[in-house]
Design an enzyme around this catalytic site. Structure first.
Site, PDB file in Angstrom:
ATOM      1  N   GLU A   2       0.814  -1.208   0.000  1.00 12.16           N
ATOM      2  CA  GLU A   2       0.000   0.000   0.000  1.00 12.16           C
ATOM      3  C   GLU A   2       0.851   1.263   0.000  1.00 12.16           C
ATOM      4  O   GLU A   2       0.497   2.269  -0.620  1.00 12.16           O
ATOM      5  CB  GLU A   2      -0.907   0.000   1.235  1.00 12.16           C
ATOM      6  CG  GLU A   2      -1.859   1.168   1.314  1.00 12.16           C
ATOM      7  CD  GLU A   2      -2.748   1.113   2.548  1.00 12.16           C
ATOM      8  OE1 GLU A   2      -3.556   2.040   2.716  1.00 12.16           O
ATOM      9  OE2 GLU A   2      -2.627   0.145   3.337  1.00 12.16           O
ATOM     10  N   CYS A  56      47.894  14.798 -16.359  1.00 11.61           N
ATOM     11  CA  CYS A  56      47.541  14.958 -14.941  1.00 11.61           C
ATOM     12  C   CYS A  56      46.973  13.645 -14.416  1.00 11.61           C
ATOM     13  O   CYS A  56      47.447  13.113 -13.420  1.00 11.61           O
ATOM     14  CB  CYS A  56      46.534  16.082 -14.767  1.00 11.61           C
ATOM     15  SG  CYS A  56      47.166  17.707 -15.228  1.00 11.61           S
TER      16      CYS A  56
END
EC number: 1.5.1.3
Length: 528
Positions: free
Chosen positions: A144, A409
C-alpha cells in the site's frame, strides 16, 4: 487530507504534489525479486541489517523528538516479546481486529489504516513530538505504501542471493525514485547485500521526459524538474553518505588546511598531498550536482582520447573548447613548441593509450599499427585473464613529456575484476579541484562503464587517488560557495544504449543520463 498521500499523486497538472499532512519513509529488506519473508519470518540472518534498521529509524536531529514506526499487526507479533515495543520510537500498529488491545502499552498506538495513522501523526501532540515516520512492514502495508505519493524515501537492504520467499512486494518505481546512496557490497553469513536509499525526485513518469538528456545536447537544466530540491529530510546518517560529500569534504579540507604554493601558471594554489575518493558505480553515476558539469564535454573528450587523436580542433568543431588554451599559438610558442601547428597537442593521453612507444610526428600522421595499444590490451586481459594484476593503462611516458602541450595529470589507471564487476583505480598527479576533478571523476567512471559494457561485466567501484590536490586562488570564493553552502542532489543514472562490443564503435548518442538536475553552472577561469 492524508488520504491524498495514498491516492493519485497529481491534481490535474500532472506534476503538482498535494500539500501533505504527513509523509513517510519505508524501511525494508528484499531480494532481487522483492521477496521479503517466508512463513512470517525473515529468511536470512543479517546482524548488520538489524543495526542499519535501528540506526535509520531511531536517529533524530532534535534530541527532544523521536520517530514513529508504522507496522501491521503480524509484524508487531513477529517482534520478540522482550523487544516490544521497539524502544525509543512511537510504535503505530495497524489492525482492524477489535480483540487486539494494547492501548495501555506505553509508546504504542493503534490505528485501523495507513490513512488514519498518517492523520493521527499529523495532529497534536505527534506533529510536534515525532520527527520522522517510517513504515516497517509487513507485506500488505508495504504494498500500500511503497510507491504511494506520500513516500519520500525507501531505505532498502538489497539482497543479491536467491532466497526462497513466500511474501513479495512491488518493484520500486524507478521512474520517480533515484538512488541517494548505496553502500559498497557486504557479505554476511555468505549472503551478499548492500544498503541503498532511494528518494522521490518526481511525481510521475511525465516529469522524467524532461530529465532524460542524451549527450548530443547540453541544454540548460530546469531545476524545477525535481519536485524535491532539498533532501535533508533523510536521517542524518544517510544524508551525509551521499558520495558528493567526498568531493565537497576534500575541497573544504583544502581550503581550510591546505598549504599555499606557487605553480607553473603563476596563479597560486592552496593544496594538500595524498588523498582518495571511492565512488560506487553500481546504482548511479558520479556526475557532481552542486555545480553543473559539462557532460557533453566529458563524453566527447573521452571518445576523442579513445580514438587516439591529439588534434584539439576536432573537439573545437564539436563545441568543446577545453583544450583550446593549451593548443593556442601563444601557448605552444611559450613552451618552445614553435614548429607545432596550432591545435596540435603532441603525444598526450589518447596517443599514449593507443600508440605507446611510437615516434610522434604531428597530429595528421597515421599511426595505425604503431606502438603498443594499451586500451585493447586492457580489454583483452579483462576478457581472457581477469585475475591479472597487470591490467594497467598509463599516459605517463617520460621520453615524450617534452613533446606534450601538457604532461598528463590523470596518468595511470588499473582495472580489477571480481564478482562479475569491473572496478578502476586512477592516479592523478595534479588535480584542479574546481575545474578538472569533477570532469575527471565523470570521465573515468564513464570509461569504466564503457569497458565493462564491452566485456559483459557490470561497473563496480571507481577509486580516485590524487597526489597534489589543489584549489587555484582565483577559484577559492566559488568553491567556498559550493562546498559550504550547496546541498547535493541525487546522482543521475547512466544508460548505455549501444549494443556494440567494440570500444571504438561508441558514439556520443549512445550515452544517456537519466535525472541529472544539478545546481547552476559556476564560471571559473582555467589556469593555462
Amino acid at each position: 487530507m492524508a488520504s491524498e498521500l495514498l491516492a493519485n499523486p497529481t491534481n490535474g497538472s500532472g506534476i503538482t504534489r498535494p500539500d501533505p499532512q504527513r509523509t513517510y519513509q519505508v524501511v525494508v529488506a528484499a531480494t532481487q525479486n522483492m521477496g521479503i519473508g517466508k512463513d512470517g519470518k525473515l529468511p536470512w540472518r543479517l546482524p548488520s541489517d538489524m543495526k542499519f534498521f535501528k540506526d535509520v529509524t531511531m536517529t533524530t536531529s532534535d534530541p527532544l523528538k523521536r520517530n514513529a514506526v508504522i507496522m501491521g499487526r503480524k509484524t508487531w507479533e513477529s517482534i520478540p516479546i522482550q523487544h516490544r515495543p521497539l524502544p525509543g520510537r512511537l510504535n503505530v500498529v495497524l489492525t482492524r481486529s477489535g480483540s487486539f488491545d494494547i492501548a495501555t502499552v506505553e509508546n504504542v498506538v493503534i490505528c485501523g489504516s495507513m490513512i488514519s495513522a498518517l492523520e493521527l501523526l499529523a495532529g497534536s501532540p505527534y506533529c510536534v513530538s515525532v520527527e520522522k515516520v517510517f513504515v516497517i512492514g509487513g507485506g500488505q502495508i508495504y504494498r500500500e505504501a511503497l510507491n504511494a505519493p506520500g513516500c519520500d524515501a525507501v531505505h532498502i537492504t538489497e539482497i543479491e542471493e536467491h532466497i526462497e520467499c513466500d511474501t513479495f512486494i512491488p518493484l520500486l518505481d524507478e521512474s520517480v525514485f533515484q538512488p541517494w546512496y548505496s553502500s559498497f557490497p557486504l557479505v554476511e553469513n555468505k549472503i551478499r547485500y548492500c544498503f541503498t536509499t532511494y528518494v522521490r525526485v518526481r511525481n510521475s513518469v511525465a516529469e522524467l521526459t524532461s530529465q532524460t538528456n542524451g549527450c548530443s545536447s547540453d541544454s540548460k537544466s530546469d531545476s524545477g524538474n525535481f519536485e524535491i530540491q532539498n533532501f535533508s529530510f533523510l536521517p542524518k546518517t544517510v544524508f551525509e553518505k551521499h558520495e558528493e560529500y567526498l568531493y565537497l569534504g576534500l575541497v573544504e579540507n583544502i581550503i581550510s588546511n591546505g598549504v599555499t604554493k606557487n605553480d607553473r601558471t603563476r596563479t597560486g594554489t592552496v593544496s594538500i598531498f595524498g588523498c582518495q575518493m571511492r565512488f560506487n558505480l553500481r546504482k548511479s553515476f558520479p556526475l557532481l550536482t552542486t555545480k553543473k558539469v559539462f557532460w557533453r564535454g566529458v563524453v566527447e573528450e573521452l571518445l576523442w582520447f579513445i580514438s587516439g587523436s591529439t588534434n584539439a580542433k576536432i573537439l573545437k568543431e564539436k563545441g568543446v573548447n577545453i583544450w583550446e588554451g593549451n593548443g593556442s599559438r601563444e601557448y605552444l610558442d611559450s613552451i618552445g613548441l614553435t614548429d607545432r601547428e596550432e591545435g596540435d597537442l603532441g603525444p598526450i593521453y589518447g596517443f599514449q593509450w593507443r600508440h605507446f612507444g611510437a615516434r610522434y610526428t604531428d597530429m595528421h600522421a597515421d599511426y595505425s599499427g604503431q606502438g603498443f595499444d594499451q586500451l585493447l590490451d586492457v580489454i583483452s586481459k579483462i576478457k581472457n585473464n581477469p585475475d591479472d594484476r597487470r591490467i594497467i593503462q598509463s599516459a605517463w611516458n617520460p621520453s615524450d613529456l617534452r613533446l606534450m602541450a601538457l604532461p598528463p595529470c590523470h596518468m595511470f589507471a588499473q582495472f580489477y575484476v571480481a564478482n562479475g564487476e569491473l572496478s578502476c583505480q586512477m592516479y592523478q598527479r595534479s588535480a584542479d579541484m574546481g575545474l578538472g576533478v569533477p570532469f575527471n571523476i565523470a570521465a573515468y567512471a564513464l570509461l569504466t562503464c564503457m569497458i565493462a559494457h564491452v566485456c559483459d561485466l557490470v561497473p563496480g567501484d571507481f577509486v580516485h587517488s590524487i597526489g597534489d590536490a589543489h584549489v587555484y586562488s582565483n577559484h577559492l570564493s566559488d568553491l567556498f560557495e559550493t562546498s559550504f553552502r550547496m546541498l547535493p542532489k541525487t546522482f543521475p543514472v547512466l544508460k548505455i544504449n549501444s549494443g556494440e562490443k567494440d570500444i571504438d564503435s561508441f558514439e556520443a548518442a549512445d550515452f544517456k543520463l537519466i535525472g541529472y538536475d544539478p545546481h547552476q553552472k559556476i564560471e571559473m577561469k582555467m589556469a593555462v
